[in-house]
Design an enzyme around this catalytic site. Structure first.
Site, PDB file in Angstrom:
ATOM      1  N   LYS A  47       0.841  -1.217   0.000  1.00  0.00           N
ATOM      2  CA  LYS A  47       0.000   0.000   0.000  1.00  0.00           C
ATOM      3  C   LYS A  47       0.875   1.266   0.000  1.00  0.00           C
ATOM      4  CE  LYS A  47      -1.991  -1.212   3.935  1.00  0.00           C
ATOM      5  NZ  LYS A  47      -1.310  -2.501   4.217  1.00  0.00           N
ATOM      6  N   ARG A 102      -9.743   0.736   8.593  1.00  0.00           N
ATOM      7  CA  ARG A 102      -9.328  -0.623   8.917  1.00  0.00           C
ATOM      8  C   ARG A 102     -10.411  -1.384   9.672  1.00  0.00           C
ATOM      9  NH1 ARG A 102      -3.491   0.311   8.831  1.00  0.00           N
ATOM     10  NH2 ARG A 102      -2.389  -1.640   9.168  1.00  0.00           N
ATOM     11  N   ARG A 151      11.999  -5.791   5.035  1.00  0.00           N
ATOM     12  CA  ARG A 151      11.845  -4.348   4.782  1.00  0.00           C
ATOM     13  C   ARG A 151      12.698  -3.487   5.715  1.00  0.00           C
ATOM     14  NH1 ARG A 151       5.932  -1.871   5.377  1.00  0.00           N
ATOM     15  NH2 ARG A 151       6.063  -2.897   7.407  1.00  0.00           N
ATOM     16  N   ARG A 167      11.331  -1.423  11.320  1.00  0.00           N
ATOM     17  CA  ARG A 167      10.210  -1.132  12.202  1.00  0.00           C
ATOM     18  C   ARG A 167      10.117  -2.156  13.326  1.00  0.00           C
ATOM     19  NH1 ARG A 167       5.022   0.060   8.408  1.00  0.00           N
ATOM     20  NH2 ARG A 167       4.062  -1.322   9.927  1.00  0.00           N
ATOM     21  N   ARG A 216      -0.801  -8.921  13.425  1.00  0.00           N
ATOM     22  CA  ARG A 216      -1.265  -7.955  12.418  1.00  0.00           C
ATOM     23  C   ARG A 216      -2.121  -8.642  11.356  1.00  0.00           C
ATOM     24  NH1 ARG A 216       4.408  -5.457  10.868  1.00  0.00           N
ATOM     25  NH2 ARG A 216       3.303  -4.293   9.248  1.00  0.00           N
TER      26      ARG A 216
END
Ligand code: AP5
Length: 214
Positions: free
Chosen positions: A13, A87, A126, A160, A171
């Site tokens: 996203k 969400r 990431r 992160r 998540r």
């Protein structure tokens, strides 16, 4: 044009939102980015938010709706990309009300479909530049010089706190329980376009542009 990018953690996203910003001058509204900013404020609210995010759970609807409401005033005419918002069903209802109140419409909801195996690989690989925020990946997008940002030349790469397998499990569960019902919600409103998020970044971008007819 105002659009929502909908998809599980790691669907791409944020990556696609940035491409849309560059190509069409839209404004990216990422509740994840706003909350990461809030957590560095040192306030009691920031500390509460940090604990929830690191565990991979969702922050309360009230907090995120308040954040979005503030940002909607900053329209530059290019439209908004809602990235990571809404969400939950109450957030989707609230967004509809906020847009109506400011005489705006929601033009499209793009659902990015990516399987869990690819999500885990994308998330665990990431990292970003701590100075300018440019995004990188261990396998898919390495900087030209290891550890040095291509964009700003700084050596401040960071990962992160919620990009680990344990938080990611939560998540994903949060996504399937609370966010995936939005697919039916927007389908019923005839606003949903689904794209295959498994291709290269360029292929996914082309699919999104085709779905949005831009
Ligand atoms: P948030 O920051 O929104 O995280 P997320 O939804 O988990 O999404 P990500 O940012 O992890 O992934 P993405 O889909 O943007 O993928 P990306 O483009 O980076 O939210 C974090 C937390 O904040 C939540 O857990 C919650 O606690 C809280 N929160 C936020 N919004 C909330 C709300 N509305 N309500 C309540 N709580 C909220 O891509 C991932 C990686 O894959 C990158 O390395 C990228 O380079 C790579 N990649 C991307 N596309 C491709 C491709 N096509 N091929 C190969 N690699 C790719």
């Amino acid at each position: 044009m105002n659009i929502i990018l909908l998809g599980p953690p790691g669907a791409g996203k944020g990556t696609q939102a940035k491409l849309l910003v560059d190509a069409h001058g839209m404004i990216q509204l990422s509740t994840g980015d706003m909350l990461r900013e809030a957590r560095t404020s040192g306030t009691a609210m920031g500390q509460k938010v940090a604990a929830i995010m690191d565990a991979g759970e969702l922050v309360t609807d009230e907090i995120v709706i308040g954040l979005i409401e503030e940002k909607l005033a900053g329209d530059n005419g290019g439209g908004f990309i809602f990235d990571g918002f809404p969400r939950t069903l109450p957030q989707a209802d609230a967004l509809g009300e906020l847009l109506a109140k400011s005489n705006k419409t929601l033009d499209s909801v793009v659902e990015m479909q990516v399987d869990d195996e690819a999500l885990v690989r994308r998330i665990t690989g990431r990292y970003t530049c701590g100075n300018c925020g440019a995004g990188y990946h261990d396998d898919f997008k390495k900087p030209k010089v290891e550890g040095t940002c291509d964009d700003c030349g700084e050596q401040q790469m960071k990962r992160r706190a919620d990009d680990n397998e344990e938080s990611l499990k939560t998540r994903l569960m949060e996504y399937y329980k609370k966010t995936s019902p939005l697919i039916g919600y927007y389908y019923a409103k005839e606003q949903l376009a689904s794209v295959n998020g498994l291709g290269s970044m360029e292929e996914v971008s082309s699919e999104i542009n085709a779905a949005l007819k831009v």
